[in-house]
Write a protein that holds these residues in place. Structure first.
Motif, PDB file in Angstrom:
ATOM      1  N   PHE A  66      -4.617 -17.133  14.356  1.00  0.00           N
ATOM      2  CA  PHE A  66      -2.965 -17.582  13.711  1.00  0.00           C
ATOM      3  C   PHE A  66      -2.025 -17.865  14.980  1.00  0.00           C
ATOM      4  O   PHE A  66      -1.770 -17.518  16.045  1.00  0.00           O
ATOM      5  CB  PHE A  66      -2.639 -16.358  13.713  1.00  0.00           C
ATOM      6  CG  PHE A  66      -3.287 -15.407  12.468  1.00  0.00           C
ATOM      7  CD1 PHE A  66      -2.288 -15.341  11.361  1.00  0.00           C
ATOM      8  CD2 PHE A  66      -3.980 -13.846  12.718  1.00  0.00           C
ATOM      9  CE1 PHE A  66      -3.046 -14.516   9.538  1.00  0.00           C
ATOM     10  CE2 PHE A  66      -4.615 -13.868  11.937  1.00  0.00           C
ATOM     11  CZ  PHE A  66      -3.399 -14.463   9.942  1.00  0.00           C
TER      12      PHE A  66
ATOM     13  N   SER B 218      -1.752  -8.238   8.856  1.00  0.00           N
ATOM     14  CA  SER B 218      -2.411  -9.859   8.179  1.00  0.00           C
ATOM     15  C   SER B 218      -3.411  -8.989   6.853  1.00  0.00           C
ATOM     16  O   SER B 218      -3.840  -7.625   7.392  1.00  0.00           O
ATOM     17  CB  SER B 218      -2.947 -10.535   9.320  1.00  0.00           C
ATOM     18  OG  SER B 218      -3.991 -10.758   8.222  1.00  0.00           O
TER      19      SER B 218
ATOM     20  N   GLN C  49      -6.886  -4.232   5.708  1.00  0.00           N
ATOM     21  CA  GLN C  49      -5.268  -4.911   6.580  1.00  0.00           C
ATOM     22  C   GLN C  49      -6.309  -4.618   8.112  1.00  0.00           C
ATOM     23  O   GLN C  49      -7.232  -4.650   8.298  1.00  0.00           O
ATOM     24  CB  GLN C  49      -4.559  -4.089   6.185  1.00  0.00           C
ATOM     25  CG  GLN C  49      -3.741  -4.368   4.795  1.00  0.00           C
ATOM     26  CD  GLN C  49      -2.619  -3.942   3.817  1.00  0.00           C
ATOM     27  OE1 GLN C  49      -2.529  -2.320   5.325  1.00  0.00           O
ATOM     28  NE2 GLN C  49      -1.318  -4.245   3.649  1.00  0.00           N
TER      29      GLN C  49
ATOM     30  N   LEU D 184      -1.548  -7.617  13.763  1.00  0.00           N
ATOM     31  CA  LEU D 184      -1.011  -9.156  14.066  1.00  0.00           C
ATOM     32  C   LEU D 184       0.527  -8.685  14.767  1.00  0.00           C
ATOM     33  O   LEU D 184       1.482  -8.595  13.872  1.00  0.00           O
ATOM     34  CB  LEU D 184      -0.939  -9.475  12.995  1.00  0.00           C
ATOM     35  CG  LEU D 184      -0.385 -11.290  13.298  1.00  0.00           C
ATOM     36  CD1 LEU D 184      -1.384 -11.935  14.324  1.00  0.00           C
ATOM     37  CD2 LEU D 184      -0.073 -12.381  12.140  1.00  0.00           C
TER      38      LEU D 184
ATOM     39  N   ILE E  64       0.681 -11.996   5.009  1.00  0.00           N
ATOM     40  CA  ILE E  64       1.595 -11.275   5.975  1.00  0.00           C
ATOM     41  C   ILE E  64       2.923 -10.548   5.885  1.00  0.00           C
ATOM     42  O   ILE E  64       3.410 -10.638   4.921  1.00  0.00           O
ATOM     43  CB  ILE E  64       1.982 -12.419   6.744  1.00  0.00           C
ATOM     44  CG1 ILE E  64       0.496 -13.201   7.626  1.00  0.00           C
ATOM     45  CG2 ILE E  64       2.616 -11.492   8.708  1.00  0.00           C
ATOM     46  CD1 ILE E  64       0.910 -14.061   8.353  1.00  0.00           C
TER      47      ILE E  64
ATOM     48  N   ILE F 230      -3.260 -20.946  10.340  1.00  0.00           N
ATOM     49  CA  ILE F 230      -4.351 -19.974  10.067  1.00  0.00           C
ATOM     50  C   ILE F 230      -5.451 -20.613  10.717  1.00  0.00           C
ATOM     51  O   ILE F 230      -6.059 -21.512   9.194  1.00  0.00           O
ATOM     52  CB  ILE F 230      -3.942 -19.076   8.740  1.00  0.00           C
ATOM     53  CG1 ILE F 230      -2.697 -19.063   9.097  1.00  0.00           C
ATOM     54  CG2 ILE F 230      -4.862 -17.985   8.529  1.00  0.00           C
ATOM     55  CD1 ILE F 230      -2.097 -17.316   8.322  1.00  0.00           C
TER      56      ILE F 230
END
Length: 223
Positions: free
Chosen positions: A115, A126, A146, A149, A191, A216
């Motif tokens: 990212f 994320s 998950q 981030l 996100i 991304i």
């Protein structure tokens, strides 16, 4: 003359064979999403606790200052709207997720998501959604994966998350199951953030949030 023709034919065949091998081998990285234009950000839906009676807000728009980026921003609130027909036990969350699931992403050749972001000191989450061949797409319990981030505040950086760091979750809770993600059938990305996410040094609690994104990518790590 015939010998030269044969040599040229053999060399051409070798070159064609080499090109075919390159075509069969996936690239070292693949851009999954960009956020520079209105068309780019239209691929995402933004949501918040407001659907359930909360007062958090969020938008995703192209950046006015950086023509290559988009801005996911808004306000996290733990307050509830007394007029809302639905009641939440907890509020203070918002997120963005890919709007359509028409095209599956095949991430099997890759081992990492990257990212390009500029954070605000908050920790974001994320998410990957998968189509599970065993349980079926209707069993959402095993289709959400998950990972955290986090990017330094007010500083552009590339955050890399190995795909094996993504854990199966159900309504925000990690599932203790022996289940493997189907990387060949990724149906969506997301996100999100909440008032509670983050270690002590991270920004938490109600208030404004802002995450800038350029792209991304799926990549093969050097290791």
């Amino acid at each position: 003359m015939l010998r030269k023709f044969l040599q040229s034919s053999v060399q051409a065949t070798r070159r064609a064979f080499a090109w075919n091998l390159q075509d069969l081998s996936p690239p070292a990285e693949q851009v999954l999403f960009k956020f520079a234009t209105t068309k780019d950000v239209s691929q995402w839906d933004v949501y918040s606790d407001a659907v359930y009676g909360g007062l958090s807000t969020a938008t995703l728009k192209p950046s006015e200052n950086n023509g290559e980026a988009g801005v996911f921003s808004g306000t996290l609130s733990i307050e509830l709207d007394d007029r809302a027909p639905l009641r939440l036990k907890k509020s203070g969350f918002t997120g963005m997720r890919t709007a359509e699931e028409k095209h599956n992403l095949d991430l099997e050749p890759y081992d990492t998501l990257a990212f390009k972001v500029k954070g605000d000191g908050r920790v974001y989450i994320s998410s990957l959604r998968t189509e599970n061949w065993v349980m079926g797409p209707v069993d959402a319990k095993f289709n959400q994966w998950q990972a955290f981030l986090f990017a330094p505040k007010d500083e552009w950086c590339t955050v890399k998350i190995p795909l094996n760091r993504f854990l199966p979750t159900w309504r925000g809770k990690i599932l203790n199951v022996n289940h493997e993600m189907n990387l060949a059938r990724i149906t969506g990305l997301g996100i999100s953030t909440t008032v509670e996410v983050g270690p002590e040094e991270a920004v938490t609690g109600p208030g404004e949030f802002r995450l800038e994104l350029e792209w991304i990518k799926a990549i093969k790590s050097e290791s």
